[in-house]
Design a protein around this motif. Structure first.
Motif, PDB file in Angstrom:
ATOM      1  N   VAL A 132     -35.199   7.527  40.802  1.00 14.09           N
ATOM      2  CA  VAL A 132     -36.020   7.879  39.641  1.00 14.09           C
ATOM      3  C   VAL A 132     -37.177   6.906  39.491  1.00 14.09           C
ATOM      4  CG1 VAL A 132     -36.019   8.117  37.129  1.00 14.09           C
ATOM      5  CG2 VAL A 132     -34.081   8.970  38.461  1.00 14.09           C
ATOM      6  N   LEU A 133     -36.890   5.613  39.718  1.00 15.02           N
ATOM      7  CA  LEU A 133     -37.931   4.598  39.625  1.00 15.02           C
ATOM      8  C   LEU A 133     -39.037   4.859  40.639  1.00 15.02           C
ATOM      9  CD1 LEU A 133     -38.965   1.933  38.459  1.00 15.02           C
ATOM     10  CD2 LEU A 133     -37.482   0.721  40.070  1.00 15.02           C
ATOM     11  N   ALA A 134     -38.660   5.239  41.862  1.00 13.52           N
ATOM     12  CA  ALA A 134     -39.665   5.532  42.887  1.00 13.52           C
ATOM     13  C   ALA A 134     -40.529   6.722  42.482  1.00 13.52           C
ATOM     14  CB  ALA A 134     -38.982   5.801  44.219  1.00 13.52           C
ATOM     15  N   LEU A 135     -39.911   7.753  41.901  1.00 15.41           N
ATOM     16  CA  LEU A 135     -40.673   8.929  41.468  1.00 15.41           C
ATOM     17  C   LEU A 135     -41.669   8.567  40.368  1.00 15.41           C
ATOM     18  CD1 LEU A 135     -37.858  11.643  41.405  1.00 15.41           C
ATOM     19  CD2 LEU A 135     -39.818  11.561  42.958  1.00 15.41           C
ATOM     20  N   LEU A 136     -41.213   7.802  39.379  1.00 19.99           N
ATOM     21  CA  LEU A 136     -42.098   7.438  38.275  1.00 19.99           C
ATOM     22  C   LEU A 136     -43.165   6.441  38.708  1.00 19.99           C
ATOM     23  CD1 LEU A 136     -39.486   7.066  35.378  1.00 19.99           C
ATOM     24  CD2 LEU A 136     -41.107   8.925  35.721  1.00 19.99           C
ATOM     25  N   TRP A 137     -42.723   5.399  39.407  1.00 24.10           N
ATOM     26  CA  TRP A 137     -43.645   4.345  39.829  1.00 24.10           C
ATOM     27  C   TRP A 137     -44.629   4.875  40.878  1.00 24.10           C
ATOM     28  CZ3 TRP A 137     -41.504  -1.133  41.454  1.00 24.10           C
ATOM     29  CH2 TRP A 137     -42.529  -2.072  41.350  1.00 24.10           C
ATOM     30  N   GLY A 138     -44.167   5.811  41.704  1.00 24.33           N
ATOM     31  CA  GLY A 138     -45.034   6.337  42.752  1.00 24.33           C
ATOM     32  C   GLY A 138     -46.232   7.100  42.230  1.00 24.33           C
ATOM     33  N   SER A 139     -46.160   7.554  40.980  1.00 25.12           N
ATOM     34  CA  SER A 139     -47.293   8.285  40.394  1.00 25.12           C
ATOM     35  C   SER A 139     -48.264   7.367  39.661  1.00 25.12           C
ATOM     36  CB  SER A 139     -46.772   9.353  39.419  1.00 25.12           C
ATOM     37  OG  SER A 139     -46.137   8.748  38.302  1.00 25.12           O
ATOM     38  N   THR A 140     -47.953   6.078  39.583  1.00 23.72           N
ATOM     39  CA  THR A 140     -48.761   5.156  38.780  1.00 23.72           C
ATOM     40  C   THR A 140     -50.211   5.121  39.217  1.00 23.72           C
ATOM     41  OG1 THR A 140     -46.852   3.753  38.284  1.00 23.72           O
ATOM     42  CG2 THR A 140     -49.015   2.752  38.067  1.00 23.72           C
ATOM     43  N   PHE A 141     -50.465   5.064  40.527  1.00 24.73           N
ATOM     44  CA  PHE A 141     -51.841   4.976  41.015  1.00 24.73           C
ATOM     45  C   PHE A 141     -52.668   6.176  40.573  1.00 24.73           C
ATOM     46  CE2 PHE A 141     -50.159   2.244  44.673  1.00 24.73           C
ATOM     47  CZ  PHE A 141     -50.470   1.077  43.997  1.00 24.73           C
ATOM     48  N   LEU A 142     -52.065   7.350  40.568  1.00 28.08           N
ATOM     49  CA  LEU A 142     -52.768   8.553  40.119  1.00 28.08           C
ATOM     50  C   LEU A 142     -53.172   8.431  38.654  1.00 28.08           C
ATOM     51  CD1 LEU A 142     -53.678  11.527  40.308  1.00 28.08           C
ATOM     52  CD2 LEU A 142     -51.312  12.163  39.775  1.00 28.08           C
ATOM     53  N   TRP A 143     -52.236   8.017  37.797  1.00 22.99           N
ATOM     54  CA  TRP A 143     -52.541   7.924  36.369  1.00 22.99           C
ATOM     55  C   TRP A 143     -53.577   6.850  36.091  1.00 22.99           C
ATOM     56  CZ3 TRP A 143     -50.947  12.290  35.339  1.00 22.99           C
ATOM     57  CH2 TRP A 143     -49.685  12.772  35.690  1.00 22.99           C
ATOM     58  N   ILE A 144     -53.502   5.724  36.804  1.00 26.32           N
ATOM     59  CA  ILE A 144     -54.519   4.675  36.617  1.00 26.32           C
ATOM     60  C   ILE A 144     -55.891   5.201  36.991  1.00 26.32           C
ATOM     61  CG2 ILE A 144     -55.346   2.439  37.454  1.00 26.32           C
ATOM     62  CD1 ILE A 144     -52.456   1.565  37.761  1.00 26.32           C
ATOM     63  N   LYS A 145     -55.977   5.880  38.135  1.00 26.28           N
ATOM     64  CA  LYS A 145     -57.267   6.406  38.605  1.00 26.28           C
ATOM     65  C   LYS A 145     -57.859   7.368  37.580  1.00 26.28           C
ATOM     66  CE  LYS A 145     -58.603   5.900  42.373  1.00 26.28           C
ATOM     67  NZ  LYS A 145     -59.480   4.857  42.975  1.00 26.28           N
ATOM     68  N   LEU A 146     -57.043   8.252  37.020  1.00 26.13           N
ATOM     69  CA  LEU A 146     -57.529   9.211  36.031  1.00 26.13           C
ATOM     70  C   LEU A 146     -57.904   8.521  34.724  1.00 26.13           C
ATOM     71  CD1 LEU A 146     -54.987  12.142  36.551  1.00 26.13           C
ATOM     72  CD2 LEU A 146     -57.395  12.073  37.254  1.00 26.13           C
ATOM     73  N   ALA A 147     -57.107   7.533  34.320  1.00 25.13           N
ATOM     74  CA  ALA A 147     -57.383   6.823  33.067  1.00 25.13           C
ATOM     75  C   ALA A 147     -58.685   6.036  33.143  1.00 25.13           C
ATOM     76  CB  ALA A 147     -56.222   5.890  32.722  1.00 25.13           C
ATOM     77  N   LEU A 148     -59.020   5.530  34.339  1.00 28.53           N
ATOM     78  CA  LEU A 148     -60.245   4.745  34.503  1.00 28.53           C
ATOM     79  C   LEU A 148     -61.505   5.582  34.347  1.00 28.53           C
ATOM     80  CD1 LEU A 148     -59.243   2.394  37.464  1.00 28.53           C
ATOM     81  CD2 LEU A 148     -59.718   1.711  35.101  1.00 28.53           C
ATOM     82  N   ASP A 149     -61.368   6.906  34.318  1.00 30.18           N
ATOM     83  CA  ASP A 149     -62.527   7.768  34.083  1.00 30.18           C
ATOM     84  C   ASP A 149     -63.030   7.667  32.652  1.00 30.18           C
ATOM     85  OD1 ASP A 149     -62.645   8.702  36.656  1.00 30.18           O
ATOM     86  OD2 ASP A 149     -61.426  10.487  36.264  1.00 30.18           O
ATOM     87  N   GLY A 150     -62.179   7.182  31.738  1.00 31.81           N
ATOM     88  CA  GLY A 150     -62.608   7.074  30.351  1.00 31.81           C
ATOM     89  C   GLY A 150     -62.362   5.726  29.718  1.00 31.81           C
TER      90      GLY A 150
END
Length: 305
Positions: free
Chosen positions: A8-26
């Protein structure tokens, strides 16, 4: 249960880079760091309240919590946000996957991995080799850059934090849910100190950036961090850090399933090598290292946070 938490940790943590990249747009890197820490701490404080667990009261524990919050949360979160402004996800995945190697080096230095079994050492090296095979950074730009250096620093910071948490916080009489909540609370305070450095400008995040930072804070920070603490408590810092090798596997698999991205033979081979390497590191720790963290499960009876 440890293997389930690791998955579960790998699934959640593995998506972190995507969310950071999207969050940096704003949002700026400082704003992303502060917001994810604040949201994560709210989630974990709610879990503490639900489990009827109080936060630590003694100064010594809070002193260790602040140190751990700096190296495990405030510093690496900021470095990842800064690095993702210039580094692509492939290079970021490779650099993040150096955390287990840093953990191994630190474990050897402080004595917790003094008699490391050759199979575990081979698994750590094989896992990193598989990660390199997946992303093939030799064919990508940006490996040598300030952004890449920030990512490498974040991976090393995680390793320092895991070792520190395993030695000074886990198994000392405080429930892991209380430790994780107090640590993210401390990280929120530390990251707030950095807001004057580019974090006070007005922001107008769009729906995508706003949704991304919410998911990043609630799931990829709050829930993920508690699972990380539990894994350190159950298996020690070096074993817990090996989840980093699963992150690129998760990101590639999600890309193929959700986004229908093409997965070549090299990528499949790299994923297989990573899984074999992680399997090799699952050998039980030697008795002395295990004894240092074995008290943690006894603190929280089955069925409690």
């Amino acid at each position: 249960m440890a293997l389930v938490r690791m998955g579960v940790l790998a699934l959640l943590w593995g998506s972190t880079f995507l969310w950071i990249k999207l969050a940096l747009d704003g949002l700026s890197p400082a704003q992303v760091t502060f917001t994810r820490c604040a949201l994560g701490s709210v989630v974990l404080l709610g879990m503490c309240l639900s489990a009827r667990r109080g936060l630590p009261r003694d100064r010594a524990t809070w002193g260790h919590v602040v140190v751990a919050a700096f190296f495990c949360n405030a510093l690496p979160f900021a470095l990842f946000s800064v690095g993702e402004q210039t580094v692509d996800s492939g290079v970021a995945g490779v650099l993040n996957a150096t955390t287990p190697l840093w953990s191994l080096l630190i474990g050897v230095v402080i004595g917790t991995e003094r008699r490391l079994h050759p199979a575990r050492l081979g698994g750590l090296l094989l896992g990193f080799a598989g990660t390199l095979l997946i992303f093939a950074p030799w064919g990508r730009a940006g490996l040598v850059s300030w952004g890449a250096a920030a990512m490498l620093g974040a991976a090393a910071s995680y390793a320092v934090a895991f070792a520190y948490m395993g030695r000074h916080l886990v198994g000392k009489g405080t429930a892991t849910i209380a430790l994780s909540a107090s640590q993210l609370l401390a990280a929120t305070g530390l990251s707030a100190l950095a807001l004057p450095l580019g974090g006070l400008a007005p922001v107008h995040p769009g729906p995508a950036a706003l949704s991304a930072v919410l998911v990043l804070g609630i799931f990829a920070t709050g829930v993920t961090f508690h699972l990380t603490y539990r894994l350190i408590a159950d298996e020690g810092a070096t074993n817990a850090s090996t989840v980093g090798y699963l992150l690129p596997v998760v990101s590639v698999a999600l890309g193929a399933i959700v986004l229908h991205e093409n997965v070549g033979l090299r990528t499949v081979a790299g994923m297989a090598v990573v899984l074999v390497g992680v399997g090799m590191t699952r050998r039980p720790a030697r008795p002395r290292a295990h004894a240092e963290i074995a008290a943690a499960p006894a603190i929280e009876p089955a069925g409690r946070q």
